[in-house]
Scaffold this motif. Sequence first.
Motif, short mmCIF file in Angstrom:
data_model
loop_
_atom_site.label_atom_id
_atom_site.label_comp_id
_atom_site.label_asym_id
_atom_site.label_seq_id
_atom_site.Cartn_x
_atom_site.Cartn_y
_atom_site.Cartn_z
N LEU A 23 -8.41 -5.19 3.91
CA LEU A 23 -9.31 -4.44 4.80
C LEU A 23 -8.52 -3.54 5.74
CD1 LEU A 23 -11.90 -7.25 5.65
CD2 LEU A 23 -12.28 -5.24 4.21
N ARG A 24 -7.42 -4.04 6.29
CA ARG A 24 -6.60 -3.21 7.19
C ARG A 24 -5.97 -2.05 6.43
NH1 ARG A 24 -5.87 -8.27 9.53
NH2 ARG A 24 -4.18 -8.83 8.11
N ALA A 25 -5.52 -2.32 5.20
CA ALA A 25 -4.92 -1.26 4.40
C ALA A 25 -5.95 -0.17 4.08
CB ALA A 25 -4.33 -1.83 3.12
N MET A 26 -7.16 -0.57 3.74
CA MET A 26 -8.21 0.42 3.45
C MET A 26 -8.47 1.28 4.67
SD MET A 26 -10.86 -1.88 1.17
CE MET A 26 -11.95 -0.52 0.74
N ASP A 27 -8.55 0.67 5.84
CA ASP A 27 -8.80 1.42 7.07
C ASP A 27 -7.67 2.41 7.35
OD1 ASP A 27 -10.39 1.81 9.55
OD2 ASP A 27 -8.58 1.01 10.53
N GLU A 28 -6.43 1.96 7.18
CA GLU A 28 -5.30 2.84 7.44
C GLU A 28 -5.24 4.00 6.45
OE1 GLU A 28 -1.93 0.28 7.39
OE2 GLU A 28 -2.54 -0.82 9.19
N LEU A 29 -5.52 3.73 5.18
CA LEU A 29 -5.48 4.79 4.17
C LEU A 29 -6.58 5.82 4.41
CD1 LEU A 29 -4.69 2.57 1.07
CD2 LEU A 29 -3.20 4.35 2.02
N LEU A 30 -7.75 5.36 4.85
CA LEU A 30 -8.82 6.31 5.17
C LEU A 30 -8.45 7.17 6.36
CD1 LEU A 30 -11.98 4.08 4.63
CD2 LEU A 30 -11.21 5.96 3.20
N LYS A 31 -7.81 6.57 7.36
CA LYS A 31 -7.35 7.36 8.52
C LYS A 31 -6.31 8.39 8.12
CE LYS A 31 -8.37 3.86 12.04
NZ LYS A 31 -7.80 2.87 12.99
N LYS A 61 0.84 -1.20 0.00
CA LYS A 61 0.00 0.00 0.00
C LYS A 61 0.87 1.24 0.00
CE LYS A 61 -0.78 0.66 4.98
NZ LYS A 61 -0.30 2.05 5.17
N ASN A 62 0.36 2.28 -0.63
CA ASN A 62 1.04 3.58 -0.54
C ASN A 62 0.02 4.69 -0.71
OD1 ASN A 62 0.65 3.23 -3.36
ND2 ASN A 62 2.35 4.61 -3.80
N LEU A 63 0.41 5.89 -0.34
CA LEU A 63 -0.47 7.05 -0.40
C LEU A 63 0.31 8.20 -1.01
CD1 LEU A 63 -3.20 8.39 0.43
CD2 LEU A 63 -2.11 9.00 2.59
N VAL A 64 -0.17 8.71 -2.13
CA VAL A 64 0.47 9.82 -2.83
C VAL A 64 -0.61 10.83 -3.22
CG1 VAL A 64 1.84 10.57 -4.80
CG2 VAL A 64 2.31 8.36 -3.72
N ASP A 65 -0.47 12.07 -2.74
CA ASP A 65 -1.44 13.12 -3.07
C ASP A 65 -2.87 12.69 -2.77
OD1 ASP A 65 0.64 14.75 -3.95
OD2 ASP A 65 0.52 13.99 -6.00
N ARG A 66 -3.04 12.04 -1.62
CA ARG A 66 -4.36 11.61 -1.12
C ARG A 66 -5.01 10.52 -1.97
NH1 ARG A 66 -7.44 16.79 1.68
NH2 ARG A 66 -5.79 17.24 3.18
N VAL A 67 -4.23 9.88 -2.81
CA VAL A 67 -4.70 8.71 -3.54
C VAL A 67 -4.01 7.49 -2.94
CG1 VAL A 67 -4.82 7.51 -5.76
CG2 VAL A 67 -5.11 10.01 -5.66
N GLY A 68 -4.80 6.62 -2.32
CA GLY A 68 -4.25 5.42 -1.71
C GLY A 68 -4.30 4.26 -2.68
N THR A 69 -3.20 3.55 -2.81
CA THR A 69 -3.14 2.41 -3.72
C THR A 69 -2.87 1.13 -2.94
OG1 THR A 69 -2.29 3.78 -5.53
CG2 THR A 69 -1.96 1.40 -5.72
N ILE A 70 -3.70 0.12 -3.19
CA ILE A 70 -3.52 -1.20 -2.58
C ILE A 70 -3.21 -2.18 -3.71
CG2 ILE A 70 -4.63 -3.06 -1.28
CD1 ILE A 70 -6.45 -0.90 -0.04
N THR A 71 -2.05 -2.81 -3.63
CA THR A 71 -1.61 -3.75 -4.67
C THR A 71 -1.67 -5.17 -4.13
OG1 THR A 71 -0.11 -2.06 -5.57
CG2 THR A 71 0.25 -4.36 -6.25
#
Length: 259
Positions: free
Chosen positions: A35-43, A6-16
């Motif tokens: 699911l954990r990655a989605m939760d962390e990216l939303l936070k 997972k990574n976050l760039v310019d408020r776009v979170g990517t889950i690979t």
Amino acid sequence: MALIQKNLVDRVGTITLDNRKSHNALSGELIGDVLRAMDELLKDEARVLVLRAPAGAKVWSAGHDVKELPTDGRDPLTYNDPLRQVIRTIQEVPVPVIAMVEGSVWGGACEVVLCCDIIVAAEGSSFAMTPAKLGVPYDIAGVLNFMQRIDLPIAKELLFTAQPISAERALDVGFVNHVVPIAELETATAELAAQIGRNSPLAIALLKEQLRVLSTATPLTPEGFERIQSLRRKIYDSADYREGLRSFFEKRPPVFQGK
């Protein structure tokens, strides 16, 4: 999160999805990581989520992990099944989820992709809905998701034949939003995500929830539900169900008897 990146760039979170040895099969462990990655990216205040496979992947996901299907007649696709959990989460998170598809998509992974808000597929990718090929009944929520996203005759063809359709045909029948050359896939997806990210996150959250609530306003009688459940139970108790699983692991075509 050993099975994803997972990574976050310019408020776009990517889950690979990154379990290549299992072709990104949707095991409970992999889905838990998603699911954990989605939760962390939303936070971390992601405004858009992108779900993808590694660049160059031949298989986006092989679908529900067949190794985790029960052999005792128990229905695996109940409300708390990991596959159902991740699909509900994709539908309910207050930010758009973009499926960036490269390679083939099989079985339950088709529903995961279909439940994303926007689908961008590379030329040469394909989609196959395979429960009938394995003799596995698909759950009522999943069938409803197909009916809501694509025309009923196309949904029937996909479910009944269990054969793949190309990204190009998927675009023609409204299954995906965009089909682009593979060399342009990442750029096209990034541009779409950036455009969404510049809009009001509060307005988008409301719009997504309105669309979800209105699209699921489908009545079902108790009698109809009980009939469907009885048919599902019949399949899980059948010799055909056991034959479907055996043939998968023995890597041979199944021979169904309708019993």
